[in-house]
Design a protein around this motif. Structure first.
Motif, PDB file in Angstrom:
ATOM      1  N   GLN A  17     -20.283  11.785   2.803  1.00 15.32           N
ATOM      2  CA  GLN A  17     -20.815  10.484   2.384  1.00 15.32           C
ATOM      3  C   GLN A  17     -20.293  10.110   1.019  1.00 15.32           C
ATOM      4  N   PRO A  18     -19.520   9.074   0.843  1.00 21.96           N
ATOM      5  CA  PRO A  18     -19.004   8.221   1.912  1.00 21.96           C
ATOM      6  C   PRO A  18     -17.918   8.961   2.691  1.00 21.96           C
ATOM      7  N   PRO A  19     -17.593   8.516   3.901  1.00 21.02           N
ATOM      8  CA  PRO A  19     -16.545   9.173   4.674  1.00 21.02           C
ATOM      9  C   PRO A  19     -15.213   9.200   3.908  1.00 21.02           C
ATOM     10  N   ALA A  20     -14.438  10.265   4.101  1.00 18.51           N
ATOM     11  CA  ALA A  20     -13.108  10.387   3.485  1.00 18.51           C
ATOM     12  C   ALA A  20     -12.122   9.583   4.324  1.00 18.51           C
ATOM     13  N   ARG A  21     -11.467   8.606   3.699  1.00 14.52           N
ATOM     14  CA  ARG A  21     -10.605   7.679   4.439  1.00 14.52           C
ATOM     15  C   ARG A  21      -9.177   7.701   3.908  1.00 14.52           C
ATOM     16  N   ARG A  22      -8.218   7.780   4.856  1.00 10.56           N
ATOM     17  CA  ARG A  22      -6.790   7.798   4.517  1.00 10.56           C
ATOM     18  C   ARG A  22      -6.036   6.876   5.463  1.00 10.56           C
ATOM     19  N   ALA A  23      -4.943   6.317   4.969  1.00  8.16           N
ATOM     20  CA  ALA A  23      -4.076   5.480   5.800  1.00  8.16           C
ATOM     21  C   ALA A  23      -2.629   5.903   5.602  1.00  8.16           C
ATOM     22  N   LEU A  24      -1.863   5.751   6.662  1.00  6.39           N
ATOM     23  CA  LEU A  24      -0.445   6.086   6.665  1.00  6.39           C
ATOM     24  C   LEU A  24       0.314   4.917   7.269  1.00  6.39           C
ATOM     25  N   ALA A  25       1.348   4.473   6.588  1.00  2.00           N
ATOM     26  CA  ALA A  25       2.225   3.429   7.127  1.00  2.00           C
ATOM     27  C   ALA A  25       3.644   3.973   7.135  1.00  2.00           C
ATOM     28  N   MET A  26       4.324   3.822   8.276  1.00  2.00           N
ATOM     29  CA  MET A  26       5.683   4.337   8.436  1.00  2.00           C
ATOM     30  C   MET A  26       6.602   3.230   8.933  1.00  2.00           C
ATOM     31  N   ALA A  27       7.802   3.209   8.395  1.00  2.00           N
ATOM     32  CA  ALA A  27       8.830   2.294   8.875  1.00  2.00           C
ATOM     33  C   ALA A  27       9.993   3.124   9.387  1.00  2.00           C
TER      34      ALA A  27
END
Length: 194
Positions: free
Chosen positions: A24-34
């Motif tokens: 709490q809060p949730p662990a958040r990750r993002a990945l962007a690939m080209a």
């Protein structure tokens, strides 16, 4: 020179429970690939300025895609990282040209500030090769709670004449981080270390 992009992939993950405990809060990750065409595939070139320019273009594009995927304001981003996988007709220096000279400034703009170095990794590989995108806090390298990585992989890339370029951004540190070190609340954000 601009990037010839075959595809862009964006993914997120959100950890809500770790070791039976609620995060709490949730662990958040993002990945962007080209997945891009390598303009230097199959030949040696002394000057890699074309890839340097493409890296600058992709830093902003992929950083913005990560922030959008997380649904946060740029200043809410906490950590970042970058990586590249060069197809077999290329060389490791092609990844270095993309990642190091100019990708960082537009990535920092996409996440607001970013005093710390952007952690990076690179390799040469074929279709489906995976790479860990290292993560560190964007403003202070000594924040241990944000030392992490996110795996990047594209099933049909890189083809021999392609490069996969990846950027990861988080809205938090690791789930249940508890190994000490500089706390986020104590960041000065001046020298990139503290």
């Amino acid at each position: 020179m601009t990037a010839k992009i075959r595809k862009i992939i964006v993914q997120t993950d959100e950890v809500r429970i770790e070791m039976g405990r609620e995060v709490q809060p949730p662990a958040r990750r993002a990945l962007a690939m080209a997945v891009i065409e390598n303009p230097y595939a199959g030949r040696y070139a002394d000057n890699l300025d074309g890839l340097i320019a493409i890296g600058e273009e992709l830093g902003g594009l992929l950083g913005q895609r990560c922030v959008q995927a997380l649904g946060i304001e740029p200043g809410q981003a906490q950590s970042y990282g970058k990586a590249a996988i060069v197809g077999e007709a290329g060389e490791l220096e092609h990844a270095a040209a993309l990642l190091h000279p100019k990708l960082g400034a537009p990535l920092r703009a996409a996440v607001e500030k970013g005093a710390a170095l952007v952690p990076s990794s690179k390799k040469v590989g074929g279709l489906g090769t995976a790479i860990d995108v290292p993560l560190g806090h964007k403003d202070a390298a000594y924040v241990r709670s944000h030392f992490d990585a996110m795996e990047a992989r594209v099933a049909d890339a890189p083809r021999s004449h392609e490069i996969v370029v990846a950027v990861a951004v988080t809205a938090s540190g690791r789930p249940l981080a508890r190994i000490g070190g500089l706390q986020v609340s104590d960041i000065q954000g001046v020298d990139g270390l503290r």
